[in-house]
Scaffold this motif. Structure first.
Motif, mmCIF file in Angstrom:
data_model
loop_
_atom_site.group_PDB
_atom_site.id
_atom_site.type_symbol
_atom_site.label_atom_id
_atom_site.label_comp_id
_atom_site.label_asym_id
_atom_site.label_seq_id
_atom_site.Cartn_x
_atom_site.Cartn_y
_atom_site.Cartn_z
ATOM 1 N N ARG B 109 0.844 -1.191 0.000
ATOM 2 C CA ARG B 109 0.000 0.000 0.000
ATOM 3 C C ARG B 109 0.879 1.241 0.000
ATOM 4 O O ARG B 109 1.872 1.300 0.723
ATOM 5 N N LYS B 110 0.513 2.243 -0.774
ATOM 6 C CA LYS B 110 1.325 3.453 -0.816
ATOM 7 C C LYS B 110 0.424 4.678 -0.753
ATOM 8 O O LYS B 110 -0.531 4.808 -1.517
ATOM 9 N N VAL B 111 0.751 5.560 0.193
ATOM 10 C CA VAL B 111 -0.022 6.797 0.319
ATOM 11 C C VAL B 111 0.538 7.829 -0.657
ATOM 12 O O VAL B 111 1.746 8.028 -0.750
ATOM 13 N N VAL B 112 -0.340 8.470 -1.373
ATOM 14 C CA VAL B 112 0.047 9.439 -2.402
ATOM 15 C C VAL B 112 -0.480 10.799 -2.013
ATOM 16 O O VAL B 112 -1.550 10.918 -1.414
ATOM 17 N N LYS B 113 0.308 11.845 -2.333
ATOM 18 C CA LYS B 113 -0.158 13.214 -2.040
ATOM 19 C C LYS B 113 -0.751 13.857 -3.288
ATOM 20 O O LYS B 113 -0.425 13.488 -4.409
ATOM 21 N N TYR B 114 -1.576 14.877 -3.050
ATOM 22 C CA TYR B 114 -2.071 15.662 -4.182
ATOM 23 C C TYR B 114 -0.887 16.204 -4.973
ATOM 24 O O TYR B 114 0.093 16.685 -4.391
ATOM 25 N N GLY B 115 -0.985 16.146 -6.279
ATOM 26 C CA GLY B 115 0.081 16.692 -7.121
ATOM 27 C C GLY B 115 1.157 15.669 -7.428
ATOM 28 O O GLY B 115 1.924 15.830 -8.366
ATOM 29 N N GLN B 116 1.187 14.598 -6.609
ATOM 30 C CA GLN B 116 2.192 13.563 -6.811
ATOM 31 C C GLN B 116 1.752 12.608 -7.931
ATOM 32 O O GLN B 116 0.565 12.422 -8.161
ATOM 33 N N SER B 117 2.769 12.047 -8.621
ATOM 34 C CA SER B 117 2.463 11.073 -9.668
ATOM 35 C C SER B 117 3.078 9.739 -9.299
ATOM 36 O O SER B 117 4.106 9.686 -8.629
ATOM 37 N N ILE B 118 2.469 8.679 -9.761
ATOM 38 C CA ILE B 118 3.077 7.359 -9.604
ATOM 39 C C ILE B 118 3.156 6.707 -10.971
ATOM 40 O O ILE B 118 2.295 6.922 -11.825
ATOM 41 N N ASN B 119 4.213 5.951 -11.173
ATOM 42 C CA ASN B 119 4.376 5.263 -12.445
ATOM 43 C C ASN B 119 3.968 3.820 -12.294
ATOM 44 O O ASN B 119 4.451 3.106 -11.420
ATOM 45 N N LEU B 120 3.053 3.395 -13.150
ATOM 46 C CA LEU B 120 2.550 2.023 -13.100
ATOM 47 C C LEU B 120 2.609 1.484 -14.521
ATOM 48 O O LEU B 120 1.760 1.808 -15.358
ATOM 49 N N GLY B 121 3.642 0.687 -14.804
ATOM 50 C CA GLY B 121 3.819 0.192 -16.161
ATOM 51 C C GLY B 121 4.003 1.384 -17.086
ATOM 52 O O GLY B 121 4.745 2.331 -16.772
ATOM 53 N N CYS B 122 3.296 1.384 -18.177
ATOM 54 C CA CYS B 122 3.463 2.514 -19.098
ATOM 55 C C CYS B 122 2.518 3.659 -18.782
ATOM 56 O O CYS B 122 2.370 4.586 -19.564
ATOM 57 N N GLU B 165 -8.487 22.495 0.880
ATOM 58 C CA GLU B 165 -8.621 23.609 -0.049
ATOM 59 C C GLU B 165 -9.608 23.305 -1.162
ATOM 60 O O GLU B 165 -10.055 22.182 -1.325
ATOM 61 N N THR B 166 -9.878 24.353 -1.938
ATOM 62 C CA THR B 166 -10.760 24.191 -3.095
ATOM 63 C C THR B 166 -10.115 23.269 -4.128
ATOM 64 O O THR B 166 -8.887 23.215 -4.247
ATOM 65 N N ILE B 167 -10.928 22.550 -4.838
ATOM 66 C CA ILE B 167 -10.513 21.709 -5.957
ATOM 67 C C ILE B 167 -9.462 22.447 -6.810
ATOM 68 O O ILE B 167 -9.564 23.657 -7.010
ATOM 69 N N ASP B 168 -8.460 21.709 -7.267
ATOM 70 C CA ASP B 168 -7.327 22.323 -7.977
ATOM 71 C C ASP B 168 -7.702 22.631 -9.430
ATOM 72 O O ASP B 168 -7.269 21.966 -10.379
#
Lengths: 545, 545
Positions: B109-122, B165-168
């Protein structure tokens, strides 16, 4: 005053008024089953009190022709043969219903006009013109030696009704001047602020929809009983040069009765048979149909599900829901809308319906015209009755004079006081097929259990005296798991039954009910542990000598 | 793009995105059973396609922590062990759920932050801040070799959110500038004109209600998952000097998780245990409870029905329903309101809830920021998806580029075209107790039949070879009629079975299935004629040598 139904619920309206040796009964409606009343078709009032006092009962006076006011009459008149009084259209609809039942002997019926009074024992009952979502609705002024009670029936104030005239506000005022002891007033829309819109506003919407969709077939679903709504559809059809097809048994019944009695103005040749539809292009047709509540077997639902033998939905069809979903029917209506949309129909639900019941300001108007001593709200669940009592208090009626009753309460009213003096039987009676009252709570509890968990039957044949197993255990399940996928489960169940049986034999238990309990309990434990499920388990033991 | 659920229905959201050797899956929700799924607890997606392509599946990316987006994860992760990516609160709620199940082995399990990207395959997946009725909700930008797909998840535009905050909107705009291939946008409220109100408006209502009811205990029922709503109740409680009691298992779970993770600002000592309630006068207390949908077993329903062990409703209690009934729950909610009112509680439902989903103008805003080539509406029944497609067309997207999909559709998207290239299994799988998928349509049909009509079991013991009757017929019924009142009926039924059996013997019918059919048909005919009822009839024949 003895309400036998219609309080703490919407539907099954019936109220008895008693003075000395006279009883008159206002309305005799049915209600539709609650969700937990599995398999029940409808619910009718318990009239034990009327049967026990049959010598006093002078007749039924009926306010209008909706099911929740007339629907139980055929059942009740089979048990007590007393006269029925109602306005013309209401009586026509009652006669329609009675035709479908066999009464032991004919019942006296009398059509009453607005403004007319009838004498029933020591009561005089006057029918007063009101507006509602069906023509010929009446309020009742009940003159008794104790004073005047005004019962509004279902009503609204419509200054521009489609058929007939505006509610007779002058007569309410006149009665108010004379002095009204109690007002029993419709609570259905008491939570709604403001005024209910005129039925005529729906006609304008229809005209707009007909104008906007001149290239497509139009299908309108509404309540069969809303004769004025049907009138407005016919009016728009005439204006825009369309033929009208009527579909759904109740719709055909009501329309023909209303037309016959002059409550529906149908231009010559505008209504055609469904078989003739093929002779007209879609844009020259309007279908009026039942099914506005998403009822599975109604015409519109069958069309939407492609199960209707004569009508299939085509892309471009414009379907109008001229109704609001009754609480509990929202999901079914939604399902039908989705199915229609999937077949390419355009579905319209906006501004295509107005209520037939008075909102807060209209209810206040009736209070200020009648100025009753007591306010006894009717037609509503507890929350409505209570809100109505508060509204009446806001109109200056002392709190102790606003009375929220339950069905079965016996209220004694005099000029001096209102006293609860007793309680009579007033549970609804469930009707399932031809059976009236033969389905009770035990049966319903079993249906509930079966519906959620299914059942497992275990059959054993034992030798008399020795209790030796001669055949079985055979295990049959229904509504539990799909058996072919769970043979191992049935095998395990079998060995549990064997073990239980053996324990009984070992312990010389020969009482069959104890053997059954042992089997039931061990299997039940096993299934709960293994599957977190709780089917009904029915051990059956056969005995062979 | 392969939606495995969530289309043509509200709930069970799950969509797979595939490119070459990579699959990522957005959300993994459950849905609650339809009315006709008798006894079913919940419905989870069919992940056969993922299992068949398990080598490609890189993980689940989750938009937010509601049941219809995370609820099926424990079931699905038992079958496919792949990583899960989500924001902090969402992950906290997922971990809560996983604790209640036993997974064969731990899941990454991995916690992700707003604005962060994760790479999953292509694929590269970016989490974008949105607003919803739960904190930490995210939209996803899915970067693939074919282009960028934006998936909004459930969202609204809240300029004054309670938490965060408000939606980005800027990021949506930036992506739009880069070029968005497809927008998959929430359709739940697409029928609602205008804008959805800010969550903060409910806080104002709470303040007013607290001010108006300073002499009474206040009870607020809301969704356990609506953390911001709970925050506002706590804010009002603090302002008006009340202690807070939390009741209902899911409410306690969510509040403690949210508080632990810092999504709930709880002043010290404001929350007390239910046992301490007796130490405070009613006007110093607020109860926050489950049961806003009238669910029979939820805390508020038990209080209303006098079945709660620790809380009983007292006259003067002020009960706030901070929710709207989900379609299908209206009658249950109404029942609870009536019960509360009968116990003297004041029930408030006005202005105490706002939706967490975008209305038409907010949806339009997202379209004008992202300017997608293709519009693929998600989260909705067919009527919503279709209305959404029309709205997108109104925003200038060519009709052929607005695509209404069904669950199971396989859509191939390129910069040049969108093509339906296949169909995969995507029926929901029903969960009943611990059984996943072992209740199918035959079982449900039997439950339906049993629930409406009950059953009659007929047991016979026949001698092998001769078919002579050794014992029986024994007749057992459940859910049919109350037996003691209908002994005559059972007697008649028995003689019909005897007669059927005799006919079989006379005609030398020795095939047991034929004997059973003969018994079943004659009894069924008799009951329909006599009672217009159609119970399930189960003949069981035992054989003894």
């Amino acid at each position: 005053m003895i309400p036998l139904g219609g309080l703490e619920q919407i539907g099954m309206n019936i109220t008895a008024f008693e003075y000395d040796d006279s009883i008159v009964v206002v309305d005799c409606g049915l209600s539709f089953p609650e969700d937990e009343m599995l398999g029940i078709d409808l619910v009718i009032p318990d009239i034990t009190y009327l049967k026990e006092n049959i010598d006093k009962v002078k007749g039924f006076v009926i306010t209008h022709g909706h099911e929740d006011h007339i629907g139980a009459l055929p059942y009740v008149l089979k048990e007590i043969n007393v006269p029925v009084y109602a306005t013309k259209l209401t009586m026509g609809l009652i006669e329609n219903k009675l035709k479908e039942h066999v009464l032991p002997k004919p019942v006296k019926r009398k059509v009453v006009k607005y403004g007319q009074s009838i004498n029933l024992g020591c009561f005089r009952i006057e029918f007063i013109r009101t507006n509602h979502s069906i023509s010929d609705a009446a309020a009742l002024a009940i003159f008794s030696p104790a004073g005047i009670v005004v019962h509004t029936g279902d009503f609204k104030v419509d200054y521009t009704p489609v058929n007939g005239e505006t509610i007779d506000l002058q007569r309410f005022a006149e009665l108010g001047k004379k002095g009204v002891l109690a007002l029993m007033c419709d609570s259905t829309n008491v939570m709604k602020p403001g005024y209910t819109m005129s039925e005529r506003t729906v006609g304008k919407t229809f005209d707009n929809i007909f104008a906007d969709n001149e290239k497509h077939r139009i299908i309108v679903a509404t309540f069969a009983s809303n004769v004025d709504r049907v009138q407005q559809i016919i009016n728009s059809a005439e204006k825009y040069g369309r033929k009208v097809v009527v579909e759904g048994r109740s719709m055909v019944n009501v329309i023909s009765t209303a037309a016959e009695l002059g409550y529906l103005d149908v231009p010559k040749n505008i209504i055609i048979e469904m078989e003739q539809m093929k002779n007209y292009p879609p844009e020259k047709l309007v279908l009026i149909t039942t099914g506005s509540q998403g009822e599975a077997m109604a015409a519109l639902s069958r069309m939407a599900a492609n199960l209707h033998r004569k009508v299939s939905i085509e892309p471009g069809d414009t379907v109008i829901f001229s109704s609001r979903p009754i609480p509990g029917n929202e999901k079914n209506v939604s399902k039908v809308i989705n199915e229609l949309a999937q077949k390419g129909a355009k579905v319209i639900v906006q501004d295509t319906h107005v209520s037939g019941h008075a909102s807060q300001e209209e209810i206040k108007l009736i209070y200020s015209l009648t100025r009753p001593k007591y306010a006894i709200p009717v037609h509503g669940e507890y929350q409505h009755l209570k809100a109505h009592a508060e509204l009446a208090q806001g109109m200056g009626i002392p709190k102790e004079n606003t009375i929220v009753l339950s069905s079965g309460d016996v209220l004694e009213l005099t000029q001096e006081r209102a006293t609860l003096i007793g309680k009579v039987q007033a549970q609804g009676i469930m009707v399932d097929g031809l059976g009236v009252g033969d389905v009770g709570n035990i049966v319903l509890r079993d249906r509930q259990h079966l519906s959620e968990n299914g059942l497992i039957i275990i059959v054993l044949t034992l030798e008399k005296y020795t209790n030796q197993l001669l055949a079985g255990p055979d295990i049959v399940s229904r509504g539990f798991v799909y058996v072919r996928e769970s043979e191992y489960l049935m095998d395990e169940a079998k060995s549990i039954v064997y073990a239980a049986l053996e324990r009984c034999l070992d312990n010389k238990v020969s009482d069959w009910s104890k053997i059954k309990t042992e089997i039931k309990d061990s299997l039940s434990d096993y299934l709960w542990k293994k599957m977190k499920r709780n089917p009904m388990i029915l051990p059956i033991i056969m005995e062979v000598e």
